[in-house]
Structures are given as C-alpha cells and as structure tokens.
Motif scaffolding. Structure first.
Motif, PDB file in Angstrom:
ATOM      1  N   LEU A 130       0.757  -1.272   0.127  1.00  0.00           N
ATOM      2  CA  LEU A 130      -0.242   0.175  -0.134  1.00  0.00           C
ATOM      3  C   LEU A 130       1.064   1.367   0.085  1.00  0.00           C
ATOM      4  O   LEU A 130       1.806   1.422   0.733  1.00  0.00           O
ATOM      5  N   ARG A 131       0.878   2.284  -1.038  1.00  0.00           N
ATOM      6  CA  ARG A 131       1.611   3.306  -0.944  1.00  0.00           C
ATOM      7  C   ARG A 131       0.631   4.817  -1.284  1.00  0.00           C
ATOM      8  O   ARG A 131      -0.244   4.569  -2.175  1.00  0.00           O
ATOM      9  N   PHE A 132       1.037   5.695  -0.607  1.00  0.00           N
ATOM     10  CA  PHE A 132       0.285   7.036  -0.969  1.00  0.00           C
ATOM     11  C   PHE A 132       1.630   8.112  -1.457  1.00  0.00           C
ATOM     12  O   PHE A 132       2.419   8.007  -0.910  1.00  0.00           O
ATOM     13  N   ASN A 133       1.008   8.896  -2.394  1.00  0.00           N
ATOM     14  CA  ASN A 133       1.909   9.764  -3.103  1.00  0.00           C
ATOM     15  C   ASN A 133       1.341  11.198  -2.972  1.00  0.00           C
ATOM     16  O   ASN A 133       0.188  11.382  -3.366  1.00  0.00           O
ATOM     17  N   ILE A 134       1.803  11.677  -2.110  1.00  0.00           N
ATOM     18  CA  ILE A 134       1.420  13.130  -1.581  1.00  0.00           C
ATOM     19  C   ILE A 134       2.081  14.085  -2.706  1.00  0.00           C
ATOM     20  O   ILE A 134       3.080  14.504  -3.005  1.00  0.00           O
ATOM     21  N   PHE A 135       1.383  15.063  -3.422  1.00  0.00           N
ATOM     22  CA  PHE A 135       1.666  16.083  -4.393  1.00  0.00           C
ATOM     23  C   PHE A 135       2.470  15.289  -5.523  1.00  0.00           C
ATOM     24  O   PHE A 135       3.628  15.718  -5.964  1.00  0.00           O
ATOM     25  N   ARG A 136       1.633  14.418  -6.182  1.00  0.00           N
ATOM     26  CA  ARG A 136       2.258  13.533  -7.169  1.00  0.00           C
ATOM     27  C   ARG A 136       2.546  14.184  -8.281  1.00  0.00           C
ATOM     28  O   ARG A 136       3.545  13.886  -8.873  1.00  0.00           O
ATOM     29  N   LYS A 137       2.158  15.203  -8.757  1.00  0.00           N
ATOM     30  CA  LYS A 137       2.634  15.921  -9.931  1.00  0.00           C
ATOM     31  C   LYS A 137       3.589  17.162  -9.656  1.00  0.00           C
ATOM     32  O   LYS A 137       3.931  17.871 -10.683  1.00  0.00           O
ATOM     33  N   LYS A 138       3.937  17.453  -8.664  1.00  0.00           N
ATOM     34  CA  LYS A 138       4.934  18.308  -8.396  1.00  0.00           C
ATOM     35  C   LYS A 138       6.487  17.619  -8.294  1.00  0.00           C
ATOM     36  O   LYS A 138       6.563  16.529  -8.565  1.00  0.00           O
ATOM     37  N   THR A 139       7.368  18.505  -8.605  1.00  0.00           N
ATOM     38  CA  THR A 139       8.743  18.149  -8.839  1.00  0.00           C
ATOM     39  C   THR A 139       9.215  17.478  -7.749  1.00  0.00           C
ATOM     40  O   THR A 139      10.076  16.473  -7.697  1.00  0.00           O
ATOM     41  N   TRP A 140       8.807  17.931  -6.504  1.00  0.00           N
ATOM     42  CA  TRP A 140       9.201  17.452  -5.205  1.00  0.00           C
ATOM     43  C   TRP A 140       7.939  16.666  -4.657  1.00  0.00           C
ATOM     44  O   TRP A 140       6.864  17.314  -4.667  1.00  0.00           O
ATOM     45  N   SER A 141       8.055  15.563  -4.054  1.00  0.00           N
ATOM     46  CA  SER A 141       6.670  14.797  -3.574  1.00  0.00           C
ATOM     47  C   SER A 141       7.013  13.777  -2.526  1.00  0.00           C
ATOM     48  O   SER A 141       8.178  13.303  -2.516  1.00  0.00           O
ATOM     49  N   PHE A 142       6.285  13.566  -1.634  1.00  0.00           N
ATOM     50  CA  PHE A 142       6.268  12.663  -0.619  1.00  0.00           C
ATOM     51  C   PHE A 142       5.612  11.458  -0.929  1.00  0.00           C
ATOM     52  O   PHE A 142       4.607  11.251  -1.274  1.00  0.00           O
ATOM     53  N   GLU A 143       6.252  10.216  -0.539  1.00  0.00           N
ATOM     54  CA  GLU A 143       5.547   8.831  -0.566  1.00  0.00           C
ATOM     55  C   GLU A 143       5.568   8.109   0.678  1.00  0.00           C
ATOM     56  O   GLU A 143       6.807   8.143   1.239  1.00  0.00           O
ATOM     57  N   GLN A 144       4.744   7.463   1.317  1.00  0.00           N
ATOM     58  CA  GLN A 144       4.485   6.773   2.541  1.00  0.00           C
ATOM     59  C   GLN A 144       4.142   5.314   2.039  1.00  0.00           C
ATOM     60  O   GLN A 144       3.097   5.125   1.166  1.00  0.00           O
ATOM     61  N   PHE A 145       4.847   4.253   2.545  1.00  0.00           N
ATOM     62  CA  PHE A 145       4.522   3.125   1.889  1.00  0.00           C
ATOM     63  C   PHE A 145       4.457   1.901   3.159  1.00  0.00           C
ATOM     64  O   PHE A 145       5.063   1.981   4.000  1.00  0.00           O
ATOM     65  N   ASN A 146       3.902   0.931   2.848  1.00  0.00           N
ATOM     66  CA  ASN A 146       3.610  -0.506   3.704  1.00  0.00           C
ATOM     67  C   ASN A 146       3.572  -1.633   3.091  1.00  0.00           C
ATOM     68  O   ASN A 146       2.880  -1.576   2.046  1.00  0.00           O
ATOM     69  N   GLN A 147       4.219  -2.800   3.430  1.00  0.00           N
ATOM     70  CA  GLN A 147       4.251  -3.838   2.542  1.00  0.00           C
ATOM     71  C   GLN A 147       4.279  -5.069   3.564  1.00  0.00           C
ATOM     72  O   GLN A 147       5.019  -5.263   4.695  1.00  0.00           O
ATOM     73  N   TRP A 148       3.709  -6.296   3.222  1.00  0.00           N
ATOM     74  CA  TRP A 148       3.795  -7.599   3.951  1.00  0.00           C
ATOM     75  C   TRP A 148       4.102  -8.456   2.767  1.00  0.00           C
ATOM     76  O   TRP A 148       3.658  -8.542   1.724  1.00  0.00           O
ATOM     77  N   GLN A 149       4.919  -9.286   3.148  1.00  0.00           N
ATOM     78  CA  GLN A 149       5.401 -10.223   2.008  1.00  0.00           C
ATOM     79  C   GLN A 149       5.984 -11.510   2.705  1.00  0.00           C
ATOM     80  O   GLN A 149       6.437 -11.803   3.815  1.00  0.00           O
ATOM     81  N   PHE A 150       5.600 -12.824   1.954  1.00  0.00           N
ATOM     82  CA  PHE A 150       6.145 -13.868   2.491  1.00  0.00           C
ATOM     83  C   PHE A 150       6.674 -14.820   1.190  1.00  0.00           C
ATOM     84  O   PHE A 150       6.218 -14.358   0.089  1.00  0.00           O
ATOM     85  N   ASP A 151       7.625 -15.873   1.390  1.00  0.00           N
ATOM     86  CA  ASP A 151       8.077 -16.521   0.152  1.00  0.00           C
ATOM     87  C   ASP A 151       8.571 -17.673   0.912  1.00  0.00           C
ATOM     88  O   ASP A 151       9.756 -17.798   1.346  1.00  0.00           O
ATOM     89  N   GLN A 152       7.936 -18.785   1.187  1.00  0.00           N
ATOM     90  CA  GLN A 152       8.244 -19.965   1.989  1.00  0.00           C
ATOM     91  C   GLN A 152       9.017 -20.791   1.099  1.00  0.00           C
ATOM     92  O   GLN A 152       9.927 -21.658   1.724  1.00  0.00           O
ATOM     93  N   GLY A 153       9.110 -20.614  -0.083  1.00  0.00           N
ATOM     94  CA  GLY A 153      10.235 -21.533  -0.961  1.00  0.00           C
ATOM     95  C   GLY A 153      11.644 -21.216  -0.801  1.00  0.00           C
ATOM     96  O   GLY A 153      12.644 -21.728  -0.744  1.00  0.00           O
ATOM     97  N   ARG A 154      11.713 -19.831  -0.195  1.00  0.00           N
ATOM     98  CA  ARG A 154      13.038 -19.163   0.189  1.00  0.00           C
ATOM     99  C   ARG A 154      13.409 -19.436   1.791  1.00  0.00           C
ATOM    100  O   ARG A 154      14.479 -18.811   2.101  1.00  0.00           O
ATOM    101  N   GLY A 155      12.273 -19.762   2.356  1.00  0.00           N
ATOM    102  CA  GLY A 155      12.421 -19.811   3.972  1.00  0.00           C
ATOM    103  C   GLY A 155      12.060 -18.402   4.685  1.00  0.00           C
ATOM    104  O   GLY A 155      12.352 -18.405   5.701  1.00  0.00           O
ATOM    105  N   MET A 156      11.625 -17.417   3.798  1.00  0.00           N
ATOM    106  CA  MET A 156      10.931 -16.249   4.269  1.00  0.00           C
ATOM    107  C   MET A 156       9.684 -16.069   4.579  1.00  0.00           C
ATOM    108  O   MET A 156       8.692 -16.283   3.858  1.00  0.00           O
ATOM    109  N   ASN A 157       9.436 -16.538   6.144  1.00  0.00           N
ATOM    110  CA  ASN A 157       7.999 -16.445   6.740  1.00  0.00           C
ATOM    111  C   ASN A 157       7.210 -15.272   6.518  1.00  0.00           C
ATOM    112  O   ASN A 157       5.966 -15.357   6.077  1.00  0.00           O
ATOM    113  N   SER A 158       7.878 -14.294   6.791  1.00  0.00           N
ATOM    114  CA  SER A 158       7.337 -12.757   6.587  1.00  0.00           C
ATOM    115  C   SER A 158       8.291 -11.750   6.646  1.00  0.00           C
ATOM    116  O   SER A 158       9.409 -11.933   7.034  1.00  0.00           O
TER     117      SER A 158
END
Length: 217
Positions: A97-125
């Motif tokens: 989930l990602r938010f982009n604040i003032f996305r059309k401006k030369t300078w903008s701010f982004e906030q992101f959140n992520q959850w991921q898992f890959d049990q084939g590589r041993g990464m539970n979370s």
C-alpha cells in the motif's frame, strides 16, 4: 543501434545483481495527466490436475489505484500457490500500500507499507513501513527521470531449517533511480535500479535492477 545495445547490456547486468526481496513498484507508476478516477485490474487463476498426484495451482493479482488532482493511493497484491498432494511446492505473495502526496510536483512525498512472504526461500514474513522523498528531474511525454530516497523499518522472520525461526528488525535507507524513454507511440524503454542498505553498513546493500522494452500493439 549503439545506444540500444548499451541499454540492453545494462538491463542484463541489473538482472544479474537483482534481489527478489525488493518489490519493484515503479513499474506501476501512475499517469500524471489522469485525476479523480479509479484505475486497476484483478486476475484470479485456479487449476487442478490429477495424474499420479493431484496438483492444485492458485494465483491472484490485484493492482488498484485512486487518483485525485494532487495525490494518489496505490494497492498491489500478488499470491502464488502450487500444491502437489499434501505438500506445498510454491507459496509466495505480497501486499503493498503506497500513498503519493503532491504527485504532480517536482518534489513529492511517498509513504508505503508492505507485507511479504516466500516460503520457498524460507522467508516466513517480511514487513515494511517507511517514507520517501521523490525528485522528478525531468518529466515530459518523451522522457521521465526521477530519484527517490528515504528510510524504512524492516522486520523479517526466516525459517532456519532446523525447526526454529530467525527474526531481524532494522532501519534501512532505500533509494531508487527511474528512467523512462518513449521512442515513439509504439516503442518505449524503462529502467529502474534500487539500493537498500543499513545506515551503519551502507556499502553492503540489497540491489535490484529492472530493464524493460515495451511494445504497444
């Protein structure tokens, strides 16, 4: 021809050093000319096969975004599961989930959140929360060049292989460089490189590179 050959070689090099822990969100970057609308796509797949063993394949992909005149919100999710009889062969997925604040401006701010898992590589979370400052160095219909840098908190839980879990929590820097070039209305090129590292060990990063040629048919 020489310019295209150089781009091709750079893409191969980035592919070699890429690390799968980093989700490439720049390929889903939204069109600045659009506003006040929802965009997105969803895909779901289910397949079963019975031979000597039963095989179940389940996949889903969700890309959803909402754009206002000044800001945007984007949600990406992916799930892959392949199960043979009672054993999981492939089990991986993520939600971002990602938010982009003032996305059309030369300078903008982004906030992101992520959850991921890959049990084939041993990464539970793997859980992330962070923010970035984005600088758009050039943005035209033909060219786009942007630099993004910030920090994130990362928590990972790995399966050690002997019945125990190993957990680590770190604050890291995260940066990327994005280049897009439209040769014409049918052919374009995109290249992204990510650099993520601990602040106290900045020269030992996770790196991912992604180069793509896009043909519009």
């Amino acid at each position: 021809m020489g310019f295209r050959f150089v781009i091709f070689i750079v893409g191969i090099i980035f592919g070699i050093v890429g690390k799968a822990q980093i989700l490439n969100t720049e390929k889903f970057r939204l069109n600045k000319d659009l506003s006040n609308r929802w965009l997105g796509s969803t895909e779901f797949g289910l397949k079963t096969k019975k031979q000597k063993s039963s095989v179940l394949t389940l996949s889903s992909k969700i890309n959803i975004a909402y754009l206002t005149d000044h800001h945007s919100a984007m949600f990406l999710a992916n799930l892959n599961l392949v199960k043979v009889a009672d054993a999981k062969v492939i089990s991986e997925g993520y939600g971002h989930l990602r938010f982009n604040i003032f996305r059309k401006k030369t300078w903008s701010f982004e906030q992101f959140n992520q959850w991921q898992f890959d049990q084939g590589r041993g990464m539970n979370s793997r859980k992330l929360i962070g923010g970035n400052i984005r600088l758009s160095l050039k943005s035209t219909k033909k060219w786009e060049l942007a630099v993004l840098t910030g920090a994130m908190f990362e928590n990972e839980i790995w399966d050690s292989g002997d019945g125990f879990e190993v957990e680590s929590s770190l604050v890291k820097s995260t940066s990327n460089l994005t280049l897009r070039y439209n040769f014409n209305s049918l052919f374009s090129f995109m290249m992204i490189s990510y650099y993520q590292a601990k602040f106290n060990d900045f020269l030992r990063p996770r790196i991912i590179g992604d180069a793509s040629f896009l043909f519009h048919l």
